[in-house]
Design an enzyme around this catalytic site. Structure first.
Site: not given
Ligand SMILES: NC(=O)C1=CN([C@@H]2O[C@H](COP(=O)(O)OP(=O)(O)OC[C@H]3O[C@@H](n4cnc5c(N)ncnc54)[C@H](O)[C@@H]3O)[C@@H](O)[C@H]2O)C=CC1
Ligand SMILES: CCC(=O)/C=C/C=C\C[C@@H](O)/C=C/C=C/C=C\[C@@H](O)CCCC(=O)O
Length: 253
Positions: A12, A15, A18-19, A153, A156
């Protein structure tokens, strides 16, 4: 472990976090092989990284973490091109709680990092030709406490935390040089959080209020935590939580 000269695989990585994880590893001298399902954005990110860090230090491969065949091919290519696999960051993940999304979320957010952790152990363990290394699984603070707006979520991520702690406790892996850590960010400024406003949670208004209450980190703040887990060889089985409002906490289970 200093990452200078080491080989890293990031899922991932096109972006978001992961980026940022790929970037901090490249900034510290690692060679990075990143995968993503989004080929267009992945190629754009590759070009950006190659211009900054050199043609021969970063590679992108389109791969879906729900496919064992695609991820096995990714690990084979990565180990061959990198010359050795020392860091694996299982980052790919999505949000989405609806009837049409929750099973896909489990496939990507839980089965995906388990699939890739199993591959990473096999490619890193010294008794199978590896050089040892560290796996960092990207969970969430959402996996550390109940979350009414994202129960699937959170489930998971809770599952990923416990899986990661369990394989970290396996002496067959630790005695062959493999460490496993979990990073649990709260909200960071990425598309995943932006999509909350598009209805990916069970209650958009309440979820957005929570985001406003907790605050949003930059992706660089989260990447610094990743670098800490990768480089501190004393950390095995560690679960590091980080949020805007509370900073860093190693969860004392
Ligand atoms: N942004 C946040 O606040 C938080 C994010 N996370 C976790 O961090 C990780 C990255 O999330 P973000 O950067 O925020 O999201 P994002 O949506 O910006 O990036 C996720 C990346 O994963 C890729 N991806 C999605 N499904 C895929 C698949 N089946 N195979 C390969 N690549 C796939 C997407 O194309 C994208 O580039 C996730 O596991 C997310 O649950 C955890 C806590 C907080
Ligand atoms: C405010 C968003 C929230 O309560 C969490 C929702 C979880 C699942 C729905 C999904 O579609 C959205 C996910 C977004 C997640 C973004 C960040 C989380 O990984 C941090 C969780 C914040 C916390 O509970 O401390």
């Amino acid at each position: 472990m200093k990452v200078d000269g080491k080989g890293a695989l990031v899922t991932g990585g096109a972006q978001g976090l992961g980026k940022a994880f790929s970037k901090i590893l490249l900034q510290n001298g690692a060679k990075v092989f990143f995968t993503d399902i989004n080929e267009e954005v992945g190629k754009t990110t590759l070009t950006e990284f190659q211009q900054t860090y050199g043609q021969n230090n970063v590679r992108f491969f389109k791969a879906d973490v729900t496919s064992t065949a695609q991820m096995k091919e990714s690990f084979d290519m990565a180990k061959s091109w990198l010359g050795g696999l020392h860091v694996v960051v299982n980052n790919a993940g999505i949000g989405g709680e609806g009837d049409d999304m929750w099973e896909k979320l489990i496939d990507i957010n839980l089965k995906g990092p388990i699939r890739c952790s199993r591959l990473a152990v096999d490619y890193m363990r010294r008794d199978k030709g590896g050089e040892g290394g560290v796996i960092v699984n990207i969970a969430s603070t959402g996996g550390l406490r109940p979350n009414p707006y994202g129960p699937v979520y959170s489930g998971s991520k809770a599952g990923l935390i416990m899986y990661s702690r369990s394989i970290a406790a396996n002496q067959e892996y630790t005695s062959n040089g493999v460490r496993v850590c979990t990073l649990c960010p709260s909200f960071a400024d990425t598309a995943l959080v932006a999509n909350i406003s598009k209805g990916t949670t069970t209650n958009t208004e309440a979820a957005l209020a929570l985001v406003n209450q907790v605050g949003i980190m930059t992706v660089e703040e989260v990447a610094d935590c990743l670098h800490e887990l990768v480089t501190d060889d004393s950390k095995n089985g560690a679960v590091l939580a980080v949020s805007k409002h509370q900073g860093k906490t190693y969860v004392p289970f």
